[in-house]
Design a protein around this motif. Structure first.
Motif, PDB file in Angstrom:
ATOM      1  N   GLY A   1      51.239  42.951  43.471  1.00 52.80           N
ATOM      2  CA  GLY A   1      50.783  43.813  42.390  1.00 52.80           C
ATOM      3  C   GLY A   1      49.421  44.430  42.570  1.00 52.80           C
ATOM      4  O   GLY A   1      48.989  45.219  41.739  1.00 52.80           O
ATOM      5  N   LEU A   2      48.699  44.088  43.640  1.00 52.51           N
ATOM      6  CA  LEU A   2      47.377  44.670  43.878  1.00 52.51           C
ATOM      7  C   LEU A   2      47.521  45.801  44.883  1.00 52.51           C
ATOM      8  O   LEU A   2      48.043  45.615  45.983  1.00 52.51           O
ATOM      9  N   ASP A   3      47.056  46.994  44.497  1.00 51.36           N
ATOM     10  CA  ASP A   3      47.260  48.172  45.334  1.00 51.36           C
ATOM     11  C   ASP A   3      46.078  48.503  46.237  1.00 51.36           C
ATOM     12  O   ASP A   3      46.273  48.958  47.369  1.00 51.36           O
ATOM     13  N   ARG A   4      44.856  48.322  45.744  1.00 54.96           N
ATOM     14  CA  ARG A   4      43.680  48.766  46.477  1.00 54.96           C
ATOM     15  C   ARG A   4      42.476  47.904  46.139  1.00 54.96           C
ATOM     16  O   ARG A   4      42.449  47.239  45.104  1.00 54.96           O
ATOM     17  N   VAL A   5      41.477  47.995  47.011  1.00 55.80           N
ATOM     18  CA  VAL A   5      40.160  47.429  46.736  1.00 55.80           C
ATOM     19  C   VAL A   5      39.129  48.538  46.925  1.00 55.80           C
ATOM     20  O   VAL A   5      39.146  49.251  47.942  1.00 55.80           O
ATOM     21  N   TYR A   6      38.247  48.672  45.958  1.00 54.35           N
ATOM     22  CA  TYR A   6      37.120  49.598  46.058  1.00 54.35           C
ATOM     23  C   TYR A   6      35.838  48.780  46.140  1.00 54.35           C
ATOM     24  O   TYR A   6      35.658  47.821  45.390  1.00 54.35           O
ATOM     25  N   LEU A   7      34.956  49.180  47.036  1.00 57.59           N
ATOM     26  CA  LEU A   7      33.695  48.473  47.231  1.00 57.59           C
ATOM     27  C   LEU A   7      32.537  49.361  46.800  1.00 57.59           C
ATOM     28  O   LEU A   7      32.390  50.479  47.301  1.00 57.59           O
ATOM     29  N   THR A   8      31.713  48.840  45.891  1.00 57.25           N
ATOM     30  CA  THR A   8      30.514  49.594  45.524  1.00 57.25           C
ATOM     31  C   THR A   8      29.514  49.588  46.664  1.00 57.25           C
ATOM     32  O   THR A   8      28.790  50.560  46.862  1.00 57.25           O
ATOM     33  N   HIS A   9      29.476  48.498  47.435  1.00 55.36           N
ATOM     34  CA  HIS A   9      28.672  48.407  48.655  1.00 55.36           C
ATOM     35  C   HIS A   9      29.033  47.105  49.354  1.00 55.36           C
ATOM     36  O   HIS A   9      29.810  46.307  48.812  1.00 55.36           O
ATOM     37  N   THR A  10      28.459  46.892  50.535  1.00 56.35           N
ATOM     38  CA  THR A  10      28.939  45.802  51.382  1.00 56.35           C
ATOM     39  C   THR A  10      27.929  44.677  51.557  1.00 56.35           C
ATOM     40  O   THR A  10      27.936  43.990  52.583  1.00 56.35           O
ATOM     41  N   HIS A  11      27.086  44.425  50.571  1.00 59.80           N
ATOM     42  CA  HIS A  11      26.287  43.205  50.609  1.00 59.80           C
ATOM     43  C   HIS A  11      27.223  41.995  50.521  1.00 59.80           C
ATOM     44  O   HIS A  11      28.274  42.063  49.874  1.00 59.80           O
ATOM     45  N   PRO A  12      26.847  40.872  51.147  1.00 61.73           N
ATOM     46  CA  PRO A  12      27.754  39.720  51.225  1.00 61.73           C
ATOM     47  C   PRO A  12      28.289  39.236  49.879  1.00 61.73           C
ATOM     48  O   PRO A  12      29.464  38.826  49.797  1.00 61.73           O
ATOM     49  N   ASP A  13      27.471  39.257  48.846  1.00 59.18           N
ATOM     50  CA  ASP A  13      27.936  38.738  47.559  1.00 59.18           C
ATOM     51  C   ASP A  13      29.031  39.597  46.940  1.00 59.18           C
ATOM     52  O   ASP A  13      29.711  39.164  46.016  1.00 59.18           O
ATOM     53  N   HIS A  14      29.219  40.802  47.466  1.00 62.36           N
ATOM     54  CA  HIS A  14      30.265  41.698  46.967  1.00 62.36           C
ATOM     55  C   HIS A  14      31.517  41.696  47.842  1.00 62.36           C
ATOM     56  O   HIS A  14      32.563  42.165  47.399  1.00 62.36           O
ATOM     57  N   VAL A  15      31.414  41.192  49.083  1.00 61.82           N
ATOM     58  CA  VAL A  15      32.540  41.347  50.018  1.00 61.82           C
ATOM     59  C   VAL A  15      33.015  40.071  50.698  1.00 61.82           C
ATOM     60  O   VAL A  15      34.025  40.098  51.409  1.00 61.82           O
ATOM     61  N   GLU A  16      32.342  38.944  50.520  1.00 65.04           N
ATOM     62  CA  GLU A  16      32.740  37.762  51.289  1.00 65.04           C
ATOM     63  C   GLU A  16      34.145  37.273  50.947  1.00 65.04           C
ATOM     64  O   GLU A  16      34.797  36.635  51.771  1.00 65.04           O
ATOM     65  N   ASN A  17      34.633  37.563  49.754  1.00 62.06           N
ATOM     66  CA  ASN A  17      36.007  37.190  49.401  1.00 62.06           C
ATOM     67  C   ASN A  17      37.049  38.174  49.925  1.00 62.06           C
ATOM     68  O   ASN A  17      38.257  37.933  49.767  1.00 62.06           O
ATOM     69  N   LEU A  18      36.603  39.272  50.544  1.00 61.97           N
ATOM     70  CA  LEU A  18      37.557  40.305  50.953  1.00 61.97           C
ATOM     71  C   LEU A  18      38.589  39.818  51.968  1.00 61.97           C
ATOM     72  O   LEU A  18      39.778  40.140  51.819  1.00 61.97           O
TER      73      LEU A  18
END
Length: 202
Positions: free
Chosen positions: A55-72
């Protein structure tokens, strides 16, 4: 519907917004907590068990600091989704989103605003039809703004970016979803204006 899946998490993480609708998406993925379980639970509630796994179609990133992307990586493994962000030189970004480009999040169209200063690849996402803005770490509740002492940060640039956001959203802004702390649902344009003034005082 927009839900902050990082609500109540005590670990160091960004907010993680799940937006359900025609294009069900995450805005940022956070760090240091099991976001996959939270996505699955939210999608089961919204879609039912059968569709939750896809059910998840996309991921949008506001920026790539670790606290925003480590779960990617975990999100990619669980749902097989691709990511949209400003800088495809980053391992975290599959598809580039340029300043002024529009993207579909939930049931609405959002304009991408390139807003560097906190980090060179920073984006805000603004829906003019609903007045909703995902502001990442550009601005926060009560006039806070993103730190500029990390690599790629620059105070003069973040001032320009806050001004750009303020001038773009104007009085159409109804909700400000930020990267850390509470969303702003009452007079959010005031918080952006305060941030613009505060950034000039440092």
């Amino acid at each position: 519907m927009i839900q902050n899946l990082a609500s109540g998490v005590q670990a160091f993480t960004s907010n993680v917004f799940l937006v359900t609708g025609e294009t069900t998406a995450l805005v940022d993925t956070g760090a240091n907590f099991d976001v996959v379980a939270r996505v699955e639970s939210a999608l089961e509630s919204h879609l039912g068990d059968a569709e939750a796994a896809t059910g998840l179609d996309r991921v949008y990133l506001t920026h790539t600091h670790p606290d925003h992307v480590e779960n990617l990586p975990a999100i990619r493994d669980a749902f097989g989704v691709e990511t949209w962000g400003h800088d495809t030189d980053s391992e975290y970004v599959d598809h580039a989103v340029a300043d002024g480009e529009t993207v579909q999040i939930g049931d609405d169209t959002y304009e991408a605003l390139h807003t560097p200063g906190h980090k060179p690849d920073h984006l805000c996402l603004f829906s003019r039809s609903t007045g909703v803005c995902f502001a990442g770490d550009l601005v926060f509740a009560n006039g806070g703004f993103g730190r500029t002492d990390l690599p790629g940060g620059d105070r003069a640039t973040i001032i320009e970016s806050i001004d750009y956001l303020r001038d773009t959203v104007g009085e159409d802004l109804s909700v400000l979803h930020v990267g850390h702390g509470p969303s702003v649902t009452e007079r959010p344009a005031d918080d952006v204006e305060i941030a613009a003034r505060a950034a000039r005082m440092g």
